[in-house]
Every structure is written in C-alpha cells, then in structure tokens.
Design a protein around this motif. Structure first.
Motif, short mmCIF file in Angstrom:
data_model
loop_
_atom_site.label_atom_id
_atom_site.label_comp_id
_atom_site.label_asym_id
_atom_site.label_seq_id
_atom_site.Cartn_x
_atom_site.Cartn_y
_atom_site.Cartn_z
N PHE A 8 0.84 -1.21 0.00
CA PHE A 8 0.00 0.00 0.00
C PHE A 8 0.88 1.26 0.00
O PHE A 8 0.60 2.24 -0.68
CB PHE A 8 -0.90 -0.05 1.23
CG PHE A 8 -2.03 0.95 1.22
CD1 PHE A 8 -2.64 1.36 0.05
CD2 PHE A 8 -2.52 1.47 2.42
CE1 PHE A 8 -3.69 2.27 0.04
CE2 PHE A 8 -3.56 2.37 2.44
CZ PHE A 8 -4.15 2.78 1.24
N HIS A 9 1.96 1.20 0.75
CA HIS A 9 2.88 2.33 0.83
C HIS A 9 3.55 2.58 -0.53
O HIS A 9 3.64 3.72 -1.00
CB HIS A 9 3.94 2.06 1.91
CG HIS A 9 4.92 3.17 2.09
ND1 HIS A 9 4.58 4.37 2.68
CD2 HIS A 9 6.23 3.27 1.76
CE1 HIS A 9 5.63 5.15 2.69
NE2 HIS A 9 6.66 4.52 2.15
N GLN A 33 -15.95 -1.25 -3.78
CA GLN A 33 -15.42 -2.15 -2.74
C GLN A 33 -13.90 -2.10 -2.66
O GLN A 33 -13.32 -2.58 -1.69
CB GLN A 33 -15.93 -3.57 -2.89
CG GLN A 33 -15.49 -4.29 -4.13
CD GLN A 33 -16.10 -5.70 -4.15
OE1 GLN A 33 -15.43 -6.63 -3.77
NE2 GLN A 33 -17.33 -5.82 -4.58
N ARG A 34 -13.26 -1.48 -3.66
CA ARG A 34 -11.81 -1.25 -3.56
C ARG A 34 -11.53 0.15 -3.01
O ARG A 34 -10.62 0.36 -2.22
CB ARG A 34 -11.15 -1.36 -4.93
CG ARG A 34 -11.17 -2.73 -5.54
CD ARG A 34 -10.44 -3.74 -4.69
NE ARG A 34 -9.02 -3.51 -4.63
CZ ARG A 34 -8.10 -4.30 -5.18
NH1 ARG A 34 -8.47 -5.37 -5.83
NH2 ARG A 34 -6.82 -4.03 -5.06
N ILE A 35 -12.30 1.12 -3.47
CA ILE A 35 -11.96 2.51 -3.16
C ILE A 35 -12.34 2.87 -1.72
O ILE A 35 -11.66 3.68 -1.07
CB ILE A 35 -12.60 3.47 -4.20
CG1 ILE A 35 -11.77 4.73 -4.32
CG2 ILE A 35 -14.01 3.83 -3.89
CD1 ILE A 35 -12.11 5.58 -5.52
N LEU A 36 -13.40 2.26 -1.18
CA LEU A 36 -13.80 2.59 0.19
C LEU A 36 -12.73 2.18 1.21
O LEU A 36 -12.31 3.01 2.03
CB LEU A 36 -15.16 1.97 0.53
CG LEU A 36 -16.38 2.66 -0.11
CD1 LEU A 36 -17.65 1.87 0.17
CD2 LEU A 36 -16.54 4.08 0.40
N PRO A 37 -12.24 0.92 1.18
CA PRO A 37 -11.16 0.58 2.12
C PRO A 37 -9.87 1.37 1.84
O PRO A 37 -9.16 1.74 2.76
CB PRO A 37 -10.92 -0.91 1.88
CG PRO A 37 -12.07 -1.40 1.10
CD PRO A 37 -12.66 -0.25 0.39
N PHE A 38 -9.62 1.65 0.55
CA PHE A 38 -8.43 2.43 0.19
C PHE A 38 -8.48 3.81 0.86
O PHE A 38 -7.55 4.24 1.53
CB PHE A 38 -8.37 2.56 -1.33
CG PHE A 38 -7.10 3.16 -1.86
CD1 PHE A 38 -6.07 2.35 -2.31
CD2 PHE A 38 -6.92 4.54 -1.93
CE1 PHE A 38 -4.89 2.91 -2.80
CE2 PHE A 38 -5.75 5.10 -2.41
CZ PHE A 38 -4.74 4.28 -2.85
#
Lengths: 168, 430
Positions: A133-134, B335-340
């Motif tokens: 992620f980083h 569902q990818r962008i919300l946790p991101f």
C-alpha cells in the motif's frame, strides 16, 4: 510510472523488486498458514528468510534516503501533507520490518516454534499489506512530485547520491 | 499523480467526508433500487418508458448509484489526475445537498407519476449536477497532462449538459405534451446519461483506478484518447438517430460505440497484463463482468434499434446497460476505493494506520458478488421470457446482495470510526 527523473527511475526499480519479494513472501505465508510452522532448515524456507533480511535492509536504506534527502526538499517545496503522511507510514513499517528481520535471523539459527511462527506469520502478512500500500502511494504520489519539483541538476545529484549508498 | 490525493488525505485539500457522503448515498440507493425493482417486477418485461416504479428504480441506479459514485470519485480523483485542487470544498458539499433532496423528490415524482414533484426534484437535482459540472470544468481548465482522463471527463460533462436539457424537456412534456416522439427523446436521454455522462466518467477514471488497484504501469494514453473521441462520435450519432428516428444513424452509432469499447478494453487488457499485483479478488470479478456487459449492452441495443423483438430487446438493453455494466463496474470499484480511502484517512501521527484488510468484510462482499451475478441472470431471463415472477425473484436476490454490500460499508465505517476514536482503556486499579 513516473520515472522521467533519474532518481524517480531508481526508486521505481527498487519498488518493483520489493513488490516481487513481498508477493513471494505473501504467497508462502498464505500457502503455509499460521498454524503449521515450516522447517527452517529447508532450502526454500532459508531462502525466504534470507530474502526477509535483505528486504528489511532495503527498507532501511530506501526510507533513510527518502527521509534524509527527498522529504526535506519536497517539504520545502510545499508538499508538507504528503511528506507527513509518508513519514508516518515509515514510522510504522520500518520497526515492523526490523522486527521480522530479527525473527528471521533467529529462525535461521534455531528454527520456528509454533508460537514464533504464528507471530512471524501475522506480522509478515501485515508487512506485505502495509508495504505494498505504501509503495502504491509512493509510485503515484512521491514519484509524481519528484518529476514536477526536482530540477535536473538536483535530480542528477540525488541519483548519484542514491547509487553510492552502500547496499547492506 | 497522487500527491494532491495524499496531501488531501491529511485534510489539507479534500476532507474524507466529501467523497464518503457520495459513496454512502450510493450504497443506500443501491439498496433502494433493487427493493423498488422487487415491487416493479411485473412492469419490467415489455417496459419501454414512462413514469412508474420501473423508471424510479432505473433512476435510483443511474442517478442514485452511478452519478453519486461518479461525483464522489471525480471530487476525490480529479485533483489527483490534474494536480490542481478543487476550487471550493464547500461547493462540493453544496452540490451534494442540492442533488440528494432533488433526487429523492424526483424519484418520488417518477414513482407516483407526480409531475410537480418531478419538475421541482428534477430542477434541484440538475442544479446540484450543474454545480458539480462547473467545479469539474474549472478544475480541468488549463490541464495539459493526463489527457486520456481529462478528455473522457470533458465528454462526460458535455453529455451531462445535454442530458440535463433532454431531461428537463421530458419532464415538461409529461405535463405539456409538446414532443412528437417522447419515447425517442427519452431513449436519447437514457443513452446520453448512461453511456455519455456516467459511462465516460467510468471509462475515464478506469485509466487511474485500474493501474492503481493492480499496481500496473500507466497505459499508453493514445488508444484511450481515440476511444474517448470515437465514443463522443457514437453519442452524437445516437442522439441524432434517436431524436429524429433515423435507424441507419443508430447502426453507425452502435458500430462506433463498439469500436470505442474495443479500444478501451484492449487498453485495459494491456494494463492487466502488465500488472504487478496478481491476486485481485472479487472486486475484479465484478469489473471483468462489467467489461463483458458493456459491449453486450451495445449489441442488444443494436438489436433493439433494428426492431428485433423490441418489447424484449428494449428493456433488456436498459437492464444490461444500467445493472449489468454500470452497477457491476461501480460496486467493483466501490469495494476497492472505500477501504483504500479508509486506510488513507487513518494515517495520523501516533495512530497506526488501519490495514485495508481489516476494513473489508470478505463474507459480505462474496455474498454480494454471488447475488449480483445470480440477480443479473434471473432478471435478464425474466425480461426475455416476459416472466414478472422471475424478474421479482432476481430482484429479491439483487436486494439480498445489496444488503450484503451495505453490510460491508457499515462494517467499514464502524471499524474505521473505532480505529480513529479508540475507546479509552480503563484505568488500572492500584
């Protein structure tokens, strides 16, 4: 993605290598599971643990360079928010990688017990997620900022400096 | 590219509450859309337009889910792509507070065939959309890079203006009855809204989001730009063909649209091939489904335009377009962008950022995906077979999936709140 600068290209290249190492680690951890410790004498496991040591050293070197040389420059150019965010993440990832390296070193000598493997597995998975992620953020934020804010002569100086940093 | 995004995550540019309010509303409209379709199931087979629950359900998915998501994503991602902050965070919030009540009133008016409510709600929703368009246009001015994204967004904005004009004309025609071919204009409105406004946003932001989620190199933007302009030509041709009832133009539009989609999918395939992240999970099963549904919707649309079993191909076209393509794409992205975003905003000095995996409820997302696939199959079968009962069964399954998706969003919100505001530890007794 943003490798128009020399220093950006060098950092990007390292990101690729790190992601490769992290994906191998993640695959192994997922396949092994947290309940059954692997035999640390197996060549495959030894190779992975040695890769963990190299990864932690690389994290140390990479982050150290960014914090010492790049972040100051970018902060001065007004990128305080991004630099603060990345520094906070470094402060979490660096000790985690260091701790895992310590565990890997011990495992190379004495192997894993059920308990030490459980800890290594949990922290290893955490490192994979946090570091990927980083890198995602550095690829899309930091490298873009470098390409926009670092002048060519400064770029050449930073690249030279980075190339000459001793590899662990 | 993401430096403003990163800076924004710490509160300097765009507070997380701005995109989250749009995404939260989208999650709720997703539920409402399927729920409404449960009640409207008998009317969907053979539906060719007109007020009622089917129209309301369609607009819950297009304006409620797709436009809400597009607005939230645009406010969050455009400053990233253009490297320029939005002019006013307050205006972003105002756009939401104009759009939401307007949309609710419009939907109620559509469901109840209440012309005044449609007029008032439509005007309010339009003012929110136009404010959004102004903010985005202001941000896009003088932007020279990331043209593959910005050109898609320009086409989307032009489509927005066009669909607003067409929408207002249609609403006025419900009471005044001045249009010779209300259905043709309604179809043009639907095509411009779905493929033009929401579709071009979805296609354009794919050039940021897909490489970001898959850790892939930025694609060669040239093919993507050709795709955008071919799509713009297709939109204009379809507009002319539908409003004036000229079938050959619709065929040309369909072919140009398929060409644009082909270029887009070719670029996406290259991104996927070059990705560093191999395991992509259920979200990309939905996104891949959307990539299948997009050309399929065009093919069924061409069949409808040719007059082939219009009572079945017409509603099937609308369903594949809205529920098949847009909804699959947007739920996959959400569902990818919300946790991101959740993980991004949790980065604070002294607090360990929450792991994205801790914000995901895999069981809920798996349940949503299975229900979504099953609901699409059932409803499509019900439309083709003119079986209201099968459509209702599909809508119930879709509603179950939407509930699971809402569960994922609520769980994310709860865990993020707990992470950001940890409960104080009880003092030790000494």
């Amino acid at each position: 993605m943003f490798s128009q600068t020399q220093i950006g290209a060098l950092l990007h290249e390292e990101h690729l290598q790190t992601i490769g190492a992290l994906q191998r680690l993640e695959e192994f951890l997922a396949k092994q599971g947290s309940k059954r410790q692997p035999d640390a004498a197996q060549p495959e496991v030894r190779k992975l643990l040695e890769a963990m040591l190299a990864l932690a050293a690389e994290v140390d070197r990479h982050y150290g360079f960014e914090e010492e040389h790049l972040f100051t420059l970018l902060s001065n150019a007004g990128e305080v928010g991004m630099v603060g965010l990345l520094t906070d993440e470094h402060a979490v990832i660096k000790p985690l990688a260091g701790e895992l390296a310590g565990q890997a070193r011990t495992a190379l000598q004495t192997g894993f017990s059920a308990e030490t493997w459980r800890v290594f597995h949990g922290q290893g998975m955490e490192l994979c997620e946090r570091e990927i992620f980083h890198i995602q953020k550095e690829e899309m934020g930091l490298l873009a900022a470098i390409s926009m804010l670092v002048e060519p002569d400064e770029d050449a100086r930073l690249a030279e400096l980075y190339r000459n940093l001793p590899k662990h | 590219m993401f430096r403003d995004f990163l800076a924004g995550a710490t509160g300097r540019l765009l507070p997380a509450s701005v995109p989250f309010r749009f995404f939260g509303a989208a999650v709720i409209f997703h539920l409402l859309g399927w729920a409404t379709l449960v009640f409207a199931a008998d009317d969907l087979p053979g539906f060719l337009g007109g007020p009622g629950l089917v129209l309301a359900a369609l607009h819950m998915m297009t304006l409620g889910v797709a436009a809400m998501t597009a607005m939230g994503a645009a406010f969050q991602l455009l400053p990233v792509a253009t490297k320029r902050p939005l002019r006013s965070v307050g205006a972003c919030k105002l756009a939401f507070w104009l759009f939401l009540p307007g949309l609710l009133l419009l939907l109620w008016g559509m469901a109840e065939d209440h012309t005044s409510a449609m007029d008032a709600g439509g005007s309010l929703a339009v003012s929110g959309l136009l404010l959004f368009a102004l903010l985005v246009a202001d941000n896009l001015r003088q932007v020279k890079d990331m043209r593959v994204v910005t050109e898609h967004v320009w086409v989307a904005l032009a489509s927005l203006v066009l669909l607003v004009v067409l929408g207002l004309v249609l609403v006025a025609d419900f009471s005044l009855g001045f249009l010779e071919d209300h259905q043709g204009v309604a179809l043009a409105h639907a095509v411009i809204a779905a493929y033009g406004f929401m579709g071009m946003m979805a296609l354009g932001f794919s050039y940021i989001l897909v490489p970001m989620f898959t850790l892939a190199p930025q694609p060669d933007g040239r093919l993507g730009r050709r795709s955008a302009w071919l799509a713009a030509a297709a939109l204009l041709l379809s507009l002319a063909g539908l409003v004036h009832g000229i079938a050959p133009l619709l065929w040309l539009a369909g072919l140009a649209g398929l060409g644009a989609v082909g270029l887009h999918l070719w670029t996406m395939a290259r991104i996927m091939k070059g990705r560093m992240k191999k395991a992509l999970g259920d979200s990309f099963r939905l996104i891949r489904l959307a990539w299948v549904m997009l050309p399929l919707s065009l093919i069924v649309g061409l069949a409808a335009a040719s007059g082939l079993a219009v009572d079945r191909s017409g509603p099937l076209f609308g369903f594949l377009l809205v529920f098949g393509w847009l909804l699959s794409m947007l739920t996959g992205v959400l569902q990818r962008i919300l946790p991101f975003l959740g993980s991004m905003v949790s980065v604070r000095p002294g607090i360990k950022p929450v792991l994205m995996s801790k914000l995901i409820a895999p069981g809920a997302l798996r349940a949503h995906m299975v229900c979504h696939f099953a609901a699409l199959a059932l409803v499509a079968t019900g439309i083709v077979g003119a079986q209201g009962l099968v459509v209702r069964l599909g809508a119930v399954v879709g509603l179950a999936g939407a509930l699971a998706f809402a569960g994922f969003a609520a769980n994310l919100w709860y865990k993020l709140s707990r992470h950001m505001n940890p409960r104080p530890q009880p003092a030790e007794n000494t």
